[in-house]
Design a protein around this motif. Structure first.
Motif, PDB file in Angstrom:
ATOM      1  N   LYS A  43       0.960  -1.199   0.014  1.00 14.68           N
ATOM      2  CA  LYS A  43       0.118   0.061  -0.124  1.00 14.68           C
ATOM      3  C   LYS A  43       0.748   1.220   0.032  1.00 14.68           C
ATOM      4  N   LYS A  44       1.798   1.305   1.009  1.00 12.11           N
ATOM      5  CA  LYS A  44       2.696   2.686   1.051  1.00 12.11           C
ATOM      6  C   LYS A  44       3.763   2.573  -0.295  1.00 12.11           C
ATOM      7  N   THR A  45       3.972   1.429  -0.731  1.00 16.10           N
ATOM      8  CA  THR A  45       4.940   1.225  -1.828  1.00 16.10           C
ATOM      9  C   THR A  45       4.247   1.908  -3.230  1.00 16.10           C
ATOM     10  N   PHE A  46       2.963   1.449  -3.507  1.00 13.48           N
ATOM     11  CA  PHE A  46       2.031   1.909  -4.627  1.00 13.48           C
ATOM     12  C   PHE A  46       1.743   3.512  -4.420  1.00 13.48           C
ATOM     13  N   LYS A  47       1.512   3.770  -3.121  1.00 16.92           N
ATOM     14  CA  LYS A  47       1.387   5.306  -3.119  1.00 16.92           C
ATOM     15  C   LYS A  47       2.320   6.096  -3.299  1.00 16.92           C
ATOM     16  N   LYS A  48       3.547   5.845  -3.264  1.00 17.03           N
ATOM     17  CA  LYS A  48       4.945   6.381  -3.541  1.00 17.03           C
ATOM     18  C   LYS A  48       5.009   6.426  -5.200  1.00 17.03           C
TER      19      LYS A  48
END
Length: 125
Positions: A43-48
């Motif tokens: 989730k955090k990776t795809f947000k970036k």
């Protein structure tokens, strides 16, 4: 003069801890390291990654896949599937065996490896 056939490409060197990202285009066929992000959770990776896509508006992705069958091979394949499902951009896979080993310097190693993967793609188109 606008160049309609120029494609912006983002390349990824996927690791369990970090993801190296590089950018390039099909006009000059040169890649450059962009940044390295922590691969903490999807989730955090795809947000970036979404912010990078919004900024650069790529036409497709290049993913480095180690073609030596291993856990990282499976991880990269699964990551690329999730990337496609989430962002709906075409993905091309490139053999990235030893790209991180070729890059000697520790500083920005992951993004430089992604740049090497993308440059390898440019040599073949």
């Amino acid at each position: 003069m606008k160049y309609k056939n120029i494609k912006i490409i983002i390349a990824f060197d996927i690791g369990l801890k970090n993801i190296g990202i590089a950018i390039g285009n099909t006009l000059i066929k040169k890649s450059r390291p962009l940044l390295t992000i922590k691969n903490c959770n999807i989730k955090k990776t795809f947000k970036k990654i979404k912010l990078i896509i919004k900024t650069w508006k790529p036409n497709y992705f290049i993913i480095g896949i180690p073609y030596i069958k291993s856990n990282i091979y499976k991880y990269c394949i699964n990551f690329s599937k999730k990337l496609f499902l989430h962002f709906k951009l075409k993905i091309k896979k490139i053999n990235e065996n030893y790209s991180s080993i070729i890059i000697k310097k520790k500083k920005k190693k992951d993004s430089k490896s992604a740049s090497l993967i993308l440059q390898q793609y440019f040599y073949n188109i």
